[in-house]
Design an enzyme around this catalytic site. Structure first.
Site, PDB file in Angstrom:
ATOM      1  N   GLU A   1      32.056 -28.775  19.596  1.00  0.00           N
ATOM      2  CA  GLU A   1      32.031 -29.155  18.177  1.00  0.00           C
ATOM      3  C   GLU A   1      30.767 -28.715  17.437  1.00  0.00           C
ATOM      4  OE1 GLU A   1      32.887 -33.352  17.971  1.00  0.00           O
ATOM      5  OE2 GLU A   1      34.920 -33.070  18.706  1.00  0.00           O
TER       6      GLU A   1
ATOM      7  N   GLU B   1      42.644 -31.249  24.137  1.00  0.00           N
ATOM      8  CA  GLU B   1      42.596 -32.691  23.852  1.00  0.00           C
ATOM      9  C   GLU B   1      43.843 -33.088  23.068  1.00  0.00           C
ATOM     10  OE1 GLU B   1      38.824 -33.908  22.180  1.00  0.00           O
ATOM     11  OE2 GLU B   1      37.692 -32.571  23.476  1.00  0.00           O
TER      12      GLU B   1
HETATM   13  C1  XIL Z   1      36.398 -39.567  22.516  1.00  0.00           C
HETATM   14  C2  XIL Z   1      36.844 -40.560  23.602  1.00  0.00           C
HETATM   15  O1  XIL Z   1      38.236 -40.415  23.800  1.00  0.00           O
HETATM   16  C3  XIL Z   1      36.518 -41.965  23.178  1.00  0.00           C
HETATM   17  O2  XIL Z   1      36.763 -42.876  24.245  1.00  0.00           O
HETATM   18  C4  XIL Z   1      35.049 -42.071  22.741  1.00  0.00           C
HETATM   19  O3  XIL Z   1      34.827 -43.345  22.184  1.00  0.00           O
HETATM   20  C5  XIL Z   1      34.706 -41.033  21.709  1.00  0.00           C
HETATM   21  O4  XIL Z   1      35.045 -39.747  22.196  1.00  0.00           O
HETATM   22  N1  XIL Z   1      36.461 -34.828  20.633  1.00  0.00           N
HETATM   23  C6  XIL Z   1      35.928 -34.764  21.899  1.00  0.00           C
HETATM   24  C7  XIL Z   1      36.091 -35.918  22.822  1.00  0.00           C
HETATM   25  O5  XIL Z   1      35.441 -33.704  22.313  1.00  0.00           O
HETATM   26  O6  XIL Z   1      35.002 -36.049  23.704  1.00  0.00           O
HETATM   27  C8  XIL Z   1      36.287 -37.214  22.052  1.00  0.00           C
HETATM   28  O7  XIL Z   1      36.577 -38.256  23.005  1.00  0.00           O
HETATM   29  C9  XIL Z   1      37.402 -37.052  21.048  1.00  0.00           C
HETATM   30  C10 XIL Z   1      37.058 -35.993  20.041  1.00  0.00           C
END
Ligand code: XIL
Length: 395
Positions: free
Chosen positions: A177, A282
């Site tokens: 990110e 994701e």
């Molecule tokens: C999220 C997790 O799922 C949550 O449990 C945590 O509170 C915050 O992070 N992008 C990413 C992930 O790269 O690491 C994130 O995961 C979601 C968005």
């Protein structure tokens, strides 16, 4: 642990959806599974379910984000389902800096080591997530003022962790990110203290410390517009520096009602043309309304607003369930079209009860974004995804 979330993450961008036409299902067995649908799973239990990883075994890896409850095998039914359905895992939180590197010269590898053991036991490839990200940092990092100290943290963090897990994990999200929506670099603490080249530097250090591990850039919305252009420029910059980057992860946090299929297709083409693998890292499809365009003047309407934003507390209507299934079907058909370019598709969680979308971007909602429900039962969307693998003749 305090869980921080990326603040500026627009999950739900309305876009026209180009729909692909469903094809007939090839085999009798698959047709029977589809006809009986969820009842099939309910009657016969997990043991007789079709398996995602088997259905796509010739195409790409099928992963899930796992939390420590799952890694520690607290629920035997969940363990059985994970072992049956997935051949890749991403730690949902446990390899992020806040957990694995809690103090200046203090590391905590307990969770990460158990993740590696779990993966060995059940034959899953680990995508380690992540080395460099602006979020979920240990608090002490935000107090580091001078560039030299931050560079020391950055170098030590990448080198120590990447070296420890080289040969044990399959891949790393080296940088997560780093881009703004307009394709410019996010003004993270790394960018501000170390300058724009910190990304190339992160990959250089990871390459040195982890020569046997695949190295990826991972971000959301990079299938789209200026942000896609920014990601392409970033990959080219890393390559031009003579540094290895093996793949790019499109996170895939979309709305079930507005999946940007055309952007996704174009981004698969454009990213893979750079010589890197494309992954969907994701994946989840929100079925809830988006808060991003909220008119902040309606503060007197808080209760009504809360109800409006959380409409499916008592269950998902069939029409929305069908929309979710169709969304996954369209996506997997597209993934199969480009299976040569795609190396992994990972869901951000196993079941709806686990999903971070119950708490983000609004806390305490009931969302339904994944293929398994809160009782770990396969949903209509699961059977659609299985069917897509069957219809393209790769089983
Ligand atoms: C999220 C997790 O799922 C949550 O449990 C945590 O509170 C915050 O992070 N992008 C990413 C992930 O790269 O690491 C994130 O995961 C979601 C968005």
């Amino acid at each position: 642990m305090s869980l921080l979330v990326p603040k500026s993450m627009p999950l739900l961008i309305p876009k026209p959806m180009s729909l692909l036409v469903p094809k007939a299902i090839g085999t009798f067995i698959l047709a029977a599974v589809l006809v009986t649908g969820p009842a099939f799973g309910q009657q016969t239990g997990t043991a007789s379910l079709p398996s995602l990883k088997s259905a796509y075994r010739n195409d790409f890896l099928i992963g899930a984000a796992l939390n420590m409850r799952q890694i520690d095998e607290k629920d035997p039914a969940a363990t059985a389902l994970i072992a049956q359905q997935f051949n890749a895992l991403t730690p949902e939180n446990s390899m992020k800096a806040a957990i694995i590197h809690p103090g200046w010269d203090r590391y905590n590898f307990d969770d990460a080591d158990r993740i590696v053991q779990f993966a060995e036991k059940y034959h899953l490839k680990v995508n380690a997530h992540n080395l460099i990200w602006h979020s979920q940092l240990p608090p002490f990092v935000s107090h580091i003022q001078d560039a030299d100290s931050l560079r020391h943290f950055f170098t030590d963090h990448i080198t120590t962790i990447a070296a420890r897990y080289d040969g044990k994990v399959y891949s790393w999200d080296v940088v997560n990110e780093a881009l703004n929506e307009d394709g410019t670099l996010r003004k993270s603490i790394y960018q501000q203290r170390l300058g724009d080249d910190y990304i190339v530097e992160a990959f250089r250090l990871a390459q040195k410390a982890a020569p046997h591990t695949l190295l990826y850039y991972n971000d959301y919305n990079i299938e789209h517009g200026k942000k896609r252009e920014g990601a392409i420029a970033l990959i080219k910059k890393i390559q031009a520096a003579g540094v290895r980057i093996d793949g790019v992860g499109i996170q895939g946090h979309w709305s079930a009602a507005h999946i940007p299929l055309e952007d996704i297709e174009n981004s698969i083409r454009e990213f893979s043309a750079l010589g890197v693998k494309v992954m969907f890292t994701e994946l989840d499809l929100s079925v809830l309304p988006s808060p991003w365009n909220r008119n902040t003047a309606d503060v007197g309407q808080q209760a009504a607003y809360a109800d409006k934003m959380n409409p499916y507390v008592n269950g998902l209507p069939d029409s929305v369930s069908a929309q979710l299934a169709k969304g996954y079907e369209d996506l997997f058909r597209l993934f199969m079209k480009y299976k040569e370019k795609i190396s992994r598709v990972t869901f951000w969680g196993v079941d709806d009860g686990q999903s971070w979308l119950n708490g983000f971007p609004i806390r305490g909602r009931t969302n339904y974004p994944l293929l398994f429900d809160r009782q770990l039962k396969p949903k209509a969307a699961f059977y659609k995804v299985i069917a897509v693998a069957g219809e393209t003749g790769t089983r």
